[in-house]
Design a protein around this motif. Structure first.
Motif, PDB file in Angstrom:
ATOM      1  N   TYR A 202       2.336   1.492  -3.453  1.00 55.84           N
ATOM      2  CA  TYR A 202       1.086   1.858  -4.416  1.00 55.84           C
ATOM      3  C   TYR A 202       1.200   3.329  -4.507  1.00 55.84           C
ATOM      4  O   TYR A 202       1.113   3.749  -5.769  1.00 55.84           O
TER       5      TYR A 202
ATOM      6  N   GLU B 208       1.886   5.320  -8.425  1.00 53.49           N
ATOM      7  CA  GLU B 208       0.983   6.696  -9.095  1.00 53.49           C
ATOM      8  C   GLU B 208       1.800   7.581  -9.626  1.00 53.49           C
ATOM      9  O   GLU B 208       1.398   8.586 -10.501  1.00 53.49           O
TER      10      GLU B 208
ATOM     11  N   LEU C 162       0.025  -0.152 -12.170  1.00 52.82           N
ATOM     12  CA  LEU C 162      -1.183  -0.068 -11.252  1.00 52.82           C
ATOM     13  C   LEU C 162      -2.189  -1.426 -11.493  1.00 52.82           C
ATOM     14  O   LEU C 162      -2.540  -1.941 -10.254  1.00 52.82           O
TER      15      LEU C 162
ATOM     16  N   GLN D  25       0.764  -1.287  -0.098  1.00 50.99           N
ATOM     17  CA  GLN D  25       0.052  -0.053  -0.059  1.00 50.99           C
ATOM     18  C   GLN D  25       0.870   1.436   0.016  1.00 50.99           C
ATOM     19  O   GLN D  25       0.557   2.338  -0.648  1.00 50.99           O
TER      20      GLN D  25
ATOM     21  N   LYS E  73       2.568   4.359 -15.159  1.00 57.07           N
ATOM     22  CA  LYS E  73       1.504   3.675 -14.082  1.00 57.07           C
ATOM     23  C   LYS E  73       0.356   2.793 -14.697  1.00 57.07           C
ATOM     24  O   LYS E  73       0.110   1.988 -14.063  1.00 57.07           O
TER      25      LYS E  73
ATOM     26  N   MET F 258      -0.358  -4.275  -9.499  1.00 55.03           N
ATOM     27  CA  MET F 258      -0.564  -4.269  -8.191  1.00 55.03           C
ATOM     28  C   MET F 258      -1.733  -4.260  -7.638  1.00 55.03           C
ATOM     29  O   MET F 258      -1.886  -4.775  -6.459  1.00 55.03           O
ATOM     30  N   ASP F 259      -2.787  -3.675  -8.304  1.00 47.55           N
ATOM     31  CA  ASP F 259      -4.123  -3.776  -7.749  1.00 47.55           C
ATOM     32  C   ASP F 259      -4.480  -5.558  -7.473  1.00 47.55           C
ATOM     33  O   ASP F 259      -5.157  -5.816  -6.648  1.00 47.55           O
TER      34      ASP F 259
END
Length: 113
Positions: free
Chosen positions: A27, A31, A40, A24, A36, A43-44
């Motif tokens: 993360y 960004e 992203l 987190q 990204k 990572m999600d």
């Protein structure tokens, strides 16, 4: 008193908690990346999978009447985890560097799936 199998569940739960918290923090840094849009979604997906297992383990521990009360950093090298069980509270001491290494290995294992 925590049985060996419960200790293993608890250990994996703690590693997952640390992995989710670390990712987190990372993360927010992702960004800022120019690419990204590539990173992203990865990572999600990773965070979603780790959180799901984290909550599954939390439920298993709850059924066994085990919960983590809190973390306390002892010094640069060790941290104590206070765990409440049905019988009594237990304090487990972990080496910070070992936890970091194990969290890294855990995240890598999820990335390779």
């Amino acid at each position: 008193m925590i049985k060996a199998d419960e200790r293993q569940l608890l250990h994996k739960y703690l590693l997952l908690e640390l992995a989710v918290k670390s990712l987190q923090v990372d993360y927010n840094k992702l960004e800022q990346f120019k690419m990204k849009i590539v990173f992203l979604p990865l990572m999600d997906s990773l965070l979603k999978e780790l959180r799901q297992e984290y909550f599954d383990l939390k439920g298993q521990l709850f059924k066994r009447r085990i919960r983590v009360v809190g973390w306390k950093r002892v010094d640069d090298y060790f941290s104590d985890v206070q765990v409440a069980t049905a019988g009594n509270d237990v304090i487990l001491r972990y080496a910070n560097q070992a936890l970091k290494t194990q969290v890294e290995k855990l995240i890598v294992s999820y990335v390779k799936k």
